[in-house]
Design an enzyme around this catalytic site. Sequence first.
Site, PDB file in Angstrom:
ATOM      1  N   THR A  53       0.862  -1.096  -0.199  1.00 30.18           N
ATOM      2  CA  THR A  53       0.221   0.152  -0.032  1.00 30.18           C
ATOM      3  C   THR A  53       0.869   1.461   0.044  1.00 30.18           C
ATOM      4  O   THR A  53       0.890   1.986   0.891  1.00 30.18           O
ATOM      5  CB  THR A  53      -1.038   0.084   1.392  1.00 30.18           C
ATOM      6  N   SER A  85      -2.043  -6.233   5.407  1.00 27.14           N
ATOM      7  CA  SER A  85      -1.196  -4.956   4.755  1.00 27.14           C
ATOM      8  C   SER A  85      -1.619  -3.894   5.756  1.00 27.14           C
ATOM      9  O   SER A  85      -2.704  -3.789   6.236  1.00 27.14           O
ATOM     10  CB  SER A  85      -1.823  -4.471   3.439  1.00 27.14           C
ATOM     11  N   ALA A  98       9.596  -6.482  12.863  1.00 27.49           N
ATOM     12  CA  ALA A  98      10.457  -5.625  12.277  1.00 27.49           C
ATOM     13  C   ALA A  98      11.282  -6.292  11.438  1.00 27.49           C
ATOM     14  O   ALA A  98      11.823  -7.301  11.660  1.00 27.49           O
ATOM     15  CB  ALA A  98      11.107  -4.770  13.502  1.00 27.49           C
ATOM     16  N   ALA A 152       0.856   2.715  16.497  1.00 22.46           N
ATOM     17  CA  ALA A 152       2.130   2.098  16.845  1.00 22.46           C
ATOM     18  C   ALA A 152       3.542   2.570  16.107  1.00 22.46           C
ATOM     19  O   ALA A 152       4.505   3.153  16.933  1.00 22.46           O
ATOM     20  CB  ALA A 152       2.194   0.705  16.811  1.00 22.46           C
ATOM     21  N   ALA A 206       3.725   5.343  14.446  1.00 25.06           N
ATOM     22  CA  ALA A 206       3.975   6.986  14.775  1.00 25.06           C
ATOM     23  C   ALA A 206       4.796   7.092  15.917  1.00 25.06           C
ATOM     24  O   ALA A 206       5.617   8.019  15.906  1.00 25.06           O
ATOM     25  CB  ALA A 206       2.293   7.548  14.376  1.00 25.06           C
ATOM     26  N   LEU A 225       6.585   5.024  17.582  1.00 19.86           N
ATOM     27  CA  LEU A 225       8.086   4.529  17.383  1.00 19.86           C
ATOM     28  C   LEU A 225       8.682   5.612  16.657  1.00 19.86           C
ATOM     29  O   LEU A 225       9.793   5.815  17.292  1.00 19.86           O
ATOM     30  CB  LEU A 225       7.957   3.340  16.794  1.00 19.86           C
ATOM     31  N   CYS A 237       7.891   1.751   6.316  1.00 21.57           N
ATOM     32  CA  CYS A 237       6.624   1.825   7.289  1.00 21.57           C
ATOM     33  C   CYS A 237       6.584   3.250   7.821  1.00 21.57           C
ATOM     34  O   CYS A 237       5.539   3.966   7.455  1.00 21.57           O
ATOM     35  CB  CYS A 237       6.551   0.744   8.541  1.00 21.57           C
ATOM     36  N   LYS A 297       5.825   6.390   5.419  1.00 16.47           N
ATOM     37  CA  LYS A 297       4.301   6.049   4.951  1.00 16.47           C
ATOM     38  C   LYS A 297       3.552   6.357   5.891  1.00 16.47           C
ATOM     39  O   LYS A 297       2.227   6.807   5.534  1.00 16.47           O
ATOM     40  CB  LYS A 297       4.784   4.701   4.405  1.00 16.47           C
TER      41      LYS A 297
HETATM   42  C1  UDX Z   1       9.211  -0.996  11.751  1.00 17.66           C
HETATM   43  C2  UDX Z   1       8.285  -1.458  13.257  1.00 17.66           C
HETATM   44  O1  UDX Z   1       9.230  -1.293  14.405  1.00 17.66           O
HETATM   45  C3  UDX Z   1       7.472  -2.479  13.161  1.00 17.66           C
HETATM   46  O2  UDX Z   1       6.739  -2.986  14.412  1.00 17.66           O
HETATM   47  C4  UDX Z   1       6.511  -2.361  11.944  1.00 17.66           C
HETATM   48  O3  UDX Z   1       5.719  -3.554  11.864  1.00 17.66           O
HETATM   49  C5  UDX Z   1       7.066  -1.908  10.744  1.00 17.66           C
HETATM   50  O4  UDX Z   1       7.940  -0.715  10.950  1.00 17.66           O
HETATM   51  P1  UDX Z   1      11.080  -1.744  10.602  1.00 17.66           P
HETATM   52  O5  UDX Z   1      10.938  -0.526   9.499  1.00 17.66           O
HETATM   53  O6  UDX Z   1      11.253  -3.180   9.971  1.00 17.66           O
HETATM   54  O7  UDX Z   1       9.964  -1.910  11.653  1.00 17.66           O
HETATM   55  O8  UDX Z   1      12.392  -1.564  11.457  1.00 17.66           O
HETATM   56  P2  UDX Z   1      12.703  -0.540  12.937  1.00 17.66           P
HETATM   57  O9  UDX Z   1      13.578  -1.561  13.697  1.00 17.66           O
HETATM   58  O10 UDX Z   1      11.453  -0.196  13.559  1.00 17.66           O
HETATM   59  O11 UDX Z   1      13.817   0.665  12.369  1.00 17.66           O
HETATM   60  C6  UDX Z   1      13.110   1.645  11.609  1.00 17.66           C
HETATM   61  C7  UDX Z   1      14.044   2.478  11.470  1.00 17.66           C
HETATM   62  O12 UDX Z   1      14.166   3.456  12.711  1.00 17.66           O
HETATM   63  C8  UDX Z   1      15.375   2.133  10.896  1.00 17.66           C
HETATM   64  O13 UDX Z   1      15.983   2.924   9.969  1.00 17.66           O
HETATM   65  C9  UDX Z   1      16.420   2.255  12.276  1.00 17.66           C
HETATM   66  O14 UDX Z   1      17.724   2.372  12.162  1.00 17.66           O
HETATM   67  C10 UDX Z   1      15.851   3.451  13.065  1.00 17.66           C
HETATM   68  N1  UDX Z   1      15.873   3.445  14.260  1.00 17.66           N
HETATM   69  C11 UDX Z   1      15.461   2.625  15.244  1.00 17.66           C
HETATM   70  C12 UDX Z   1      16.454   4.354  14.896  1.00 17.66           C
HETATM   71  O15 UDX Z   1      17.283   5.417  14.264  1.00 17.66           O
HETATM   72  N2  UDX Z   1      17.049   4.541  16.309  1.00 17.66           N
HETATM   73  C13 UDX Z   1      16.168   3.795  16.987  1.00 17.66           C
HETATM   74  O16 UDX Z   1      16.346   3.822  18.376  1.00 17.66           O
HETATM   75  C14 UDX Z   1      15.476   2.603  16.274  1.00 17.66           C
END
Ligand code: UDX
Length: 437
Positions: A72, A111, A144, A203, A205, A207, A256, A259
């Site tokens: 999506t 999705s 993740a 969730a 947003a 994070l 994710c 987007k």
């Molecule tokens: C994320 C969510 O964590 C997951 O729950 C959802 O289903 C999909 O999106 P993902 O994108 O696979 O997962 O990776 P994630 O570990 O969340 O990291 C995302 C980005 O944030 C990465 O570029 C990572 O390097 C960065 N990041 C993460 C930081 O810069 N600092 C942090 O403390 C954590």
Amino acid sequence: MAMIAKQCKDTIVTVVDLNKERIDAWNSDTLPIYEPGLLETVQCARGKNLFFSTEIDQTLKESDVIFISVNTPTKDYGSGKGKAADLRFIELCARNIAKVGGGDKIVVEKSTVPVRTAQMVKEILSEANNGYSYQVLSNPEFLAEGTAITDLENPDRVLIGGEITDEGIQAVEKVANLYAQWIDRKKIITTNLWSSELSKLTANAFLAQRISSINAISALCEATGADVDEVANAIGMDSRIGPKFLKSSVGFGGSCFQKDILNLSYLCQHFGLPEVSDYWNQVVLMNDYQKNRFVQRMMDAMFNTVSGKEIGILGFAFKKDTNDARESPAIAICLKLLEERATLRIYDPQVKKETILSALGLLANDDRITFCKSAIDATSGTHAVALLTEWEEFKSLNFNEIYSQMEKPAYFFDGRNLIEPKIIKDAGFRLYRIGKK
Ligand code: UDX
């Protein structure tokens, strides 16, 4: 789906896709995605109760439960361009399910979708007029990349949303029973459809907001002499804040976060909530600022110009342990460096050359970029190194050797604060770290 097949041996799982090349890859030992532990999980069940096929109509017809897991992307045309989610693939799936018929079915949105997408799927299915009844559920995925298998084996929670009617509750129960074969019932939560859809966007947003918050503080740390890792540690010990997702970096990437926030922000606009929309949008703006700031720091250090200088790029994936480069901060940083007329030597242990070229929108014969087979090669003869992904292998590089083969003064820009500063400084580098003076 491989995990469901592995854990639910009495359930037949068939994954279908239009793309034959992808399905062939799923049927081979060279899977189309790099993910630790995935091949072993697939091998556990493939050919027993897990199948990969291009027979879409037949499979849809025979299935009791259908998970829609198509992409999506953010819309790149028309109304909502650059913000809204493009739901045409979901719609096509729903139409196809309605067309093939074959019995009553449960259709599950896997999705990530904007709130109330289930309504669209329901309308399409209910107007099929084929005599069958459909229940639409939302079961967002929280894994993740890089840790997908352990996240699936032991998730914090599984969320299933459905209609609050007898049929809806039964359908939710049926899908919950699949997960309950390996996950504690207490971790399987059920909600109404809209709460489930919105929880996933929220969730992500939250994070991403933590990362943008600590990155905002990193800029202030650089200006004042505070150390962002010390600040993160100090605030993370407050049990109300918690220590995770407070690692300051060159910016978040991945398919994710950006987007989903753009999508959330668009939804808020749509529902007449401009203040809420602006609030979330700021998380993305801060992320863009962090990437720009990184390049600006590089420029400032290197006498305000990188024109004609060669820069070694260590890591292109958006995080370690994946070959995914979607929205990777490396993209914006490399493009900006190219715009400033630098040339690049790029090395990533998993991301393919074609993926990098397409992410940068460049042609294969662009002589401003050299693709390298090792980190040592990528740094050879360069003026500076930018470390953009926290791959483990970068920790054990020989920095003395790297320094010796670079132009002097040699700069090291650690966009992930991965390497012990002493090691880099002792080798002779001028070092820049995120959130440190
Ligand atoms: C994320 C969510 O964590 C997951 O729950 C959802 O289903 C999909 O999106 P993902 O994108 O696979 O997962 O990776 P994630 O570990 O969340 O990291 C995302 C980005 O944030 C990465 O570029 C990572 O390097 C960065 N990041 C993460 C930081 O810069 N600092 C942090 O403390 C954590």
